[in-house]
Structure formats: C-alpha cells, structure tokens
Design a protein around this motif. Structure first.
Motif, PDB file in Angstrom:
ATOM      1  N   GLY A 387       0.798  -1.221   0.000  1.00 56.63           N
ATOM      2  CA  GLY A 387       0.000   0.000   0.000  1.00 56.63           C
ATOM      3  C   GLY A 387       0.830   1.271   0.000  1.00 56.63           C
ATOM      4  O   GLY A 387       0.278   2.373   0.058  1.00 56.63           O
ATOM      5  N   TYR A 388       2.161   1.131  -0.091  1.00 54.12           N
ATOM      6  CA  TYR A 388       3.025   2.313  -0.141  1.00 54.12           C
ATOM      7  C   TYR A 388       3.155   2.790  -1.587  1.00 54.12           C
ATOM      8  O   TYR A 388       3.067   2.011  -2.534  1.00 54.12           O
ATOM      9  CB  TYR A 388       4.407   1.979   0.431  1.00 54.12           C
ATOM     10  N   GLY A 389       3.386   4.108  -1.759  1.00 52.55           N
ATOM     11  CA  GLY A 389       3.577   4.673  -3.085  1.00 52.55           C
ATOM     12  C   GLY A 389       2.332   4.594  -3.945  1.00 52.55           C
ATOM     13  O   GLY A 389       2.426   4.448  -5.162  1.00 52.55           O
ATOM     14  N   MET A 390       1.167   4.686  -3.328  1.00 51.98           N
ATOM     15  CA  MET A 390      -0.089   4.487  -4.056  1.00 51.98           C
ATOM     16  C   MET A 390      -0.996   5.722  -3.915  1.00 51.98           C
ATOM     17  O   MET A 390      -1.023   6.367  -2.871  1.00 51.98           O
ATOM     18  CB  MET A 390      -0.799   3.257  -3.488  1.00 51.98           C
ATOM     19  N   LEU A 391      -1.730   6.025  -4.970  1.00 50.16           N
ATOM     20  CA  LEU A 391      -2.721   7.097  -4.943  1.00 50.16           C
ATOM     21  C   LEU A 391      -4.071   6.517  -5.318  1.00 50.16           C
ATOM     22  O   LEU A 391      -4.196   5.832  -6.339  1.00 50.16           O
ATOM     23  CB  LEU A 391      -2.355   8.195  -5.966  1.00 50.16           C
ATOM     24  N   ILE A 392      -5.077   6.755  -4.497  1.00 55.59           N
ATOM     25  CA  ILE A 392      -6.449   6.407  -4.867  1.00 55.59           C
ATOM     26  C   ILE A 392      -7.129   7.716  -5.236  1.00 55.59           C
ATOM     27  O   ILE A 392      -7.409   8.554  -4.371  1.00 55.59           O
ATOM     28  CB  ILE A 392      -7.185   5.693  -3.721  1.00 55.59           C
ATOM     29  N   GLY A 393      -7.337   7.902  -6.522  1.00 52.40           N
ATOM     30  CA  GLY A 393      -7.781   9.201  -7.029  1.00 52.40           C
ATOM     31  C   GLY A 393      -9.034   9.740  -6.368  1.00 52.40           C
ATOM     32  O   GLY A 393      -9.108  10.923  -6.039  1.00 52.40           O
ATOM     33  N   SER A 394     -10.005   8.870  -6.136  1.00 47.98           N
ATOM     34  CA  SER A 394     -11.285   9.332  -5.585  1.00 47.98           C
ATOM     35  C   SER A 394     -11.164   9.788  -4.139  1.00 47.98           C
ATOM     36  O   SER A 394     -12.030  10.522  -3.637  1.00 47.98           O
ATOM     37  CB  SER A 394     -12.321   8.211  -5.680  1.00 47.98           C
ATOM     38  N   GLU A 395     -10.100   9.356  -3.430  1.00 47.71           N
ATOM     39  CA  GLU A 395      -9.925   9.732  -2.027  1.00 47.71           C
ATOM     40  C   GLU A 395      -8.853  10.803  -1.854  1.00 47.71           C
ATOM     41  O   GLU A 395      -8.606  11.255  -0.732  1.00 47.71           O
ATOM     42  CB  GLU A 395      -9.544   8.500  -1.195  1.00 47.71           C
ATOM     43  N   ALA A 396      -8.201  11.184  -2.951  1.00 47.67           N
ATOM     44  CA  ALA A 396      -7.067  12.105  -2.849  1.00 47.67           C
ATOM     45  C   ALA A 396      -7.518  13.560  -2.794  1.00 47.67           C
ATOM     46  O   ALA A 396      -8.567  13.931  -3.331  1.00 47.67           O
ATOM     47  CB  ALA A 396      -6.144  11.900  -4.044  1.00 47.67           C
ATOM     48  N   THR A 397      -6.714  14.391  -2.129  1.00 44.38           N
ATOM     49  CA  THR A 397      -6.967  15.827  -2.121  1.00 44.38           C
ATOM     50  C   THR A 397      -6.462  16.431  -3.429  1.00 44.38           C
ATOM     51  O   THR A 397      -5.711  15.794  -4.187  1.00 44.38           O
ATOM     52  CB  THR A 397      -6.227  16.495  -0.954  1.00 44.38           C
ATOM     53  N   LYS A 398      -6.836  17.678  -3.661  1.00 44.50           N
ATOM     54  CA  LYS A 398      -6.389  18.376  -4.874  1.00 44.50           C
ATOM     55  C   LYS A 398      -4.864  18.443  -4.903  1.00 44.50           C
ATOM     56  O   LYS A 398      -4.223  18.237  -5.944  1.00 44.50           O
ATOM     57  CB  LYS A 398      -6.977  19.788  -4.889  1.00 44.50           C
ATOM     58  N   GLU A 399      -4.257  18.689  -3.737  1.00 42.39           N
ATOM     59  CA  GLU A 399      -2.792  18.782  -3.665  1.00 42.39           C
ATOM     60  C   GLU A 399      -2.134  17.430  -3.969  1.00 42.39           C
ATOM     61  O   GLU A 399      -1.112  17.361  -4.641  1.00 42.39           O
ATOM     62  CB  GLU A 399      -2.371  19.268  -2.270  1.00 42.39           C
ATOM     63  N   GLU A 400      -2.735  16.351  -3.469  1.00 44.61           N
ATOM     64  CA  GLU A 400      -2.164  15.021  -3.721  1.00 44.61           C
ATOM     65  C   GLU A 400      -2.249  14.658  -5.203  1.00 44.61           C
ATOM     66  O   GLU A 400      -1.341  14.039  -5.763  1.00 44.61           O
ATOM     67  CB  GLU A 400      -2.903  13.974  -2.871  1.00 44.61           C
ATOM     68  N   LEU A 401      -3.338  15.045  -5.851  1.00 50.84           N
ATOM     69  CA  LEU A 401      -3.466  14.783  -7.284  1.00 50.84           C
ATOM     70  C   LEU A 401      -2.397  15.536  -8.072  1.00 50.84           C
ATOM     71  O   LEU A 401      -1.783  14.984  -8.998  1.00 50.84           O
ATOM     72  CB  LEU A 401      -4.865  15.185  -7.766  1.00 50.84           C
ATOM     73  N   ILE A 402      -2.166  16.786  -7.701  1.00 42.54           N
ATOM     74  CA  ILE A 402      -1.133  17.590  -8.396  1.00 42.54           C
ATOM     75  C   ILE A 402       0.244  16.961  -8.165  1.00 42.54           C
ATOM     76  O   ILE A 402       1.050  16.837  -9.098  1.00 42.54           O
ATOM     77  CB  ILE A 402      -1.168  19.048  -7.889  1.00 42.54           C
ATOM     78  N   ASP A 403       0.501  16.556  -6.941  1.00 38.47           N
ATOM     79  CA  ASP A 403       1.791  15.964  -6.604  1.00 38.47           C
ATOM     80  C   ASP A 403       2.042  14.700  -7.425  1.00 38.47           C
ATOM     81  O   ASP A 403       3.136  14.499  -7.981  1.00 38.47           O
ATOM     82  CB  ASP A 403       1.804  15.642  -5.102  1.00 38.47           C
ATOM     83  N   PHE A 404       1.024  13.842  -7.534  1.00 34.38           N
ATOM     84  CA  PHE A 404       1.213  12.597  -8.292  1.00 34.38           C
ATOM     85  C   PHE A 404       1.346  12.874  -9.782  1.00 34.38           C
ATOM     86  O   PHE A 404       2.082  12.182 -10.488  1.00 34.38           O
ATOM     87  CB  PHE A 404       0.063  11.622  -8.010  1.00 34.38           C
TER      88      PHE A 404
END
Length: 487
Positions: A387-404
């Motif tokens: 579960g490390y290094g993972m992004l779940i788009g629907s649960e991510a914040t705007k900042e996390e989406l930009i970062d990824f």
C-alpha cells in the motif's frame, strides 16, 4: 431479537451498487451464508461483545501482532491485528475455479522466471520487451544460468484477488518475493474453532491445518543434500520486523530453526548454523529478507542482516533458498500486465482469471488518458508493495493529485494505473452492529521440487477497517477475517 439484524435474512445496511458477499439483495441471504447469518442474528449484542473481548484477550495472550510504521510517529506501533468474527465463505464450485486459475498463473510465472534467467525465449519472440527485464530493479544478473533446486523459484506466493460489482474475481497483484499473512490464516481458523465450535463443526469447511505439513514437505523437497532429515531454517530480519510474529509462528509450527544472519556462517561454500557444540550444516533456508539484504558480498554491501557468502554456497549447490533470489522480476507491477500473455505463451491456454485493466504510464497514449482521468484511477509505484507509493484518485486531495501528476510526468516508467474497482463488501461487527466493509482475498500457494502448485484452501480475507476505504493492507491498518472454503 438481536440488534444486529431485526429480521433475520434482511440486510442491516443498504447494499448500494457493490457486490455483497453475504446478501444476494436486501431481503435475502446467499444460500452458503444462511447458517452463519442465522447464528450471528440470534446472538444478543452483549454476547457478541463478550466474544469480541475474549477474542482480543486471546490475541494478546498469544502475541498475534503486526507492527505499523508511521512517519508521523517516533516509534513503530505494535498492535494486535484487527480480526473480524464473521467469516467470509466461498462455495466449493467458486473455489475450484479460483484454484485452477491460480495454479495456472503460478505455473506460468515460474516458467517465466526460469526462462529469463536462461534462454529468454519470451524476449526473443517479442512477447515481453527486453527493457522490461534489464531495467527491472528485481532482476538479478547473478541468477543467470544458475540451476535452482527442482526448478522451483516460487516456493511461496500470495496472489491478491478482488471481486468486482459484476461478481467476477480479478487478480490484483502477484506477490512472489516474501509474501506475509500465512500465520493470520492459521491462527484465525484456530481462534474461530475455539470461540465458535458449534458454528465451525456444524459446517463442512475444508481444513487448513494440514497445509502446515505441506509447507514443511515443500521446503524439505528442495534440499540439495537429499538427506533423510534436512536442516531447515527461517531467516528473519529480527524482532523489529513488522512480520516477526509470523516468522516465529511458522518456525515453531514447522519445527524449523528461527535464525538471524548472525546465527549463520559460511565456510567452504556451505552454510552452517552456530549451535552449542559447534556448527551444523543448513540444507534449506526459507528467507524472509529481500534480495538486497541476504548476502552483503553479492548484493547490498552495508547489509548487517544477511549471511556473507550465502550466494556462493547457493551457486555451489550446497543450499536451497526459498524463494529463489530474483523472483521479484515477475511480480513487478508493470510485469503484471504481461502475465496473461505468459500463460498463453508457456501453457498454450487462455487465462482462467482476468487481470484488472492496467495502464503502463511509460506508453504516451495510456499516460495521457490516465492524467486526464486521474481522480478515477488507482496509481501505483511499480517497485513498492504494502500500500506504499499508491494514490487512490477518488480519495485524494487536490494537492495530492497535483503531486502525483508531477511524479508521473517526471518518471512515468515508475508507475502503472488501474481504474478504481468496486471491491466487494462483507459485513463486519462494528460497535455491536453489522456494517459493510470492502475486502479482498490473498490466496497462498506452495510449490516444491515437483513444481505442482498447492493452493491453501481459503487464503486470507483482508478487510478495510474504515467504512468506504479501499485500503485493505495490514501495513496500512487493515484487518482480517477467517475464510471458509466449503467442502
């Protein structure tokens, strides 16, 4: 009447669009769950809370723990793993198809690993690109041309599966290096038998205890010395490892030595265990260390966890290592995309189990699609797990989406993406009530020198403990359930 289910058979929560393991619809229970539903519905909240307390006490007494590492905390947190008392049940016919698909998959993956460390036919025939091999951080040139005992590279594996809202199972990941969770499977069944004997023994459940004997037989079969009673040891990083409980449990249950690197020494291309009256030669080493750390002379020079000279002993044919070094080349998340092609190539069969649709972000067209739909995707770093290094788009914040997005653009070859699947749900006991939680299934497979995979019936059902969450990993706070396969 129980607080859990005012009218037995009715779903105590809205099913929404998810596949529910217990309820066919909001007014009926699936046939294979009727006995379990009836029993839990008939218990009072006080009885259930009493059972939950007893379960927790047993887990504390037996030290059934998992260590969580959180960057926000100075010290890792050791805790009992959350264990839900309502079992997950898999009917016989459904399991038989799963078992056949898993055996097919592991057989092909083992052939693939042998091939890439020898002739590399699959590369020459254009099925898997060469760059996927040589750029893979788990590819070990040291294994090239080396014959491993019995040709069995993948002694133990954990295949993660999910069930989508269409009711079908999909393979999510292949864990081929040092998969964990065996101990929770066996202890979960033991605790359920102790706390609910009337439930367990009234149901026709396939036994899992004999799989520990199978585990030992598989390890013994790898022994290059062919002695009647080979010396087998489990190599652990030590008590600070998150899965140390499991290492100790397996060593104790199978009657093998639990060792750290400092307990072993290499002499004359052989590995010896230091004992009270001298040295004792080791025939088989079941390692729970990553490749990088098993031998500082061959891999990571700074490692203090492994055994200097282990790979020389391995090359000389004087010891078996399970799993073989270099197996990780086949469970890289990018390599996962090619597994269906491996099955067709090596076995001339169509895959029984489907992959989750996966985008390789090194491909420009697929990368652009993913960037345009990032909030609908799960993005994973190919070399990480747990579960490390993972992004779940629907649960991510705007900042996390930009970062990824920036990470993907900087190093697209490090990532894959998959559409967010609707993991099936199963009821758990939460504060005296039944509540839905998303689950997956880790199926464990054993393979000895006969190269015939054995799937332990049931595996481990992992549970996302937070309502709505899709993260089931133990390392991220997930829990587990006992998993029954009906005979």
């Amino acid at each position: 009447m129980s607080k859990l289910d005012p009218l037995p058979g009715l779903s105590p929560y809205p099913l929404q669009h998810f596949y529910d393991e217990m309820y066919a619809d909001e007014r009926s229970v699936r046939p294979h769950y009727k006995h379990v539903n009836r029993m839990f519905s008939g218990m009072s909240p006080e009885e259930l809370q009493g059972k939950q307390k007893l379960m927790q006490r047993r887990m504390m007494e037996e030290g059934i723990t998992f260590t969580l590492y959180n960057p926000a905390q100075d010290q890792p947190m050791e805790r009992t793993i959350p264990f839900d008392m309502i079992p997950r049940i898999i009917p016989k016919g459904e399991w038989e198809r799963l078992e056949a698909g898993i055996v097919q998959r592991i057989t092909a993956l083992n052939l693939f690993i042998h091939d890439i460390y020898h002739e590399q036919y699959i590369v020459k025939d254009g099925i898997v690109p060469r760059r996927m091999i040589i750029s893979n951080c788990y590819f070990r040139p040291e294994m090239s041309g080396l014959r491993v005992p019995g040709g069995a590279y993948i002694t133990t594996s954990g295949i993660d599966l999910i069930r989508h809202h269409d009711g079908e199972y999909y393979v999510l990941e292949d864990n081929l290096r040092t998969p964990s969770g065996f101990s929770y499977l066996f202890k979960g069944r033991s605790l359920m038998n102790q706390l609910f004997p009337e439930l367990s023994f009234a149901s026709s459940i396939r036994d899992v205890d004999h799989s520990l004997n199978r585990f030992l037989s598989v390890l013994r079969s790898l022994s290059p010395s062919r002695t009647k009673d080979p010396v087998i040891a489990l190599l652990t990083p030590g008590e600070y490892n998150s899965a140390y409980y499991e290492h100790a449990f397996l060593a104790q249950q199978m009657g093998i030595h639990l060792v750290e690197g400092r307990d072993l020494v290499a002499q004359d291309h052989k590995i010896y265990l230091k004992v009270m009256n001298g040295l004792r030669r080791v025939d088989v080493l079941y390692r729970r260390l990553d490749d990088d750390f098993i031998d500082p002379l061959a891999f990571q020079p700074s490692s203090l966890l492994g055994v200097a000279g282990l790979m020389n002993a391995y090359r000389a044919g004087n010891i078996a290592i399970a799993n073989a070094p270099g197996t990780g080349v086949a469970d890289d998340k990018a390599m996962y995309v090619y597994v269906p092609d491996m099955i067709r190539y090596y076995l001339n069969e169509e895959p029984i189990l489907s992959n989750v649709p996966t985008y390789l972000l090194s491909r420009p067209q697929e990368r652009q699609y993913v960037l345009d739909h990032l909030s609908e995707m799960v993005v994973k770093e190919t070399s990480l797990s747990g579960g490390y290094g993972m992004l779940i788009g629907s649960e991510a914040t705007k900042e996390e989406l930009i970062d990824f997005r920036l990470k993907i653009l900087a190093e697209p070859e490090r990532y894959i993406a998959q559409p967010i699947m609707s993991l099936s749900r199963a009821p758990v006991l939460a504060e005296g009530s039944m509540a839905p939680r998303h689950i997956d299934l880790r199926a464990f497979v054993l393979m000895g020198a006969d190269r015939k995979p054995h799937v332990i019936p049931g595996g481990l059902t992992r549970v996302a403990m937070r309502e709505g969450s899709l993260v089931v990993n133990s390392s991220q706070g997930g829990g587990v359930k006992d998993t029954w396969v009906m005979a």
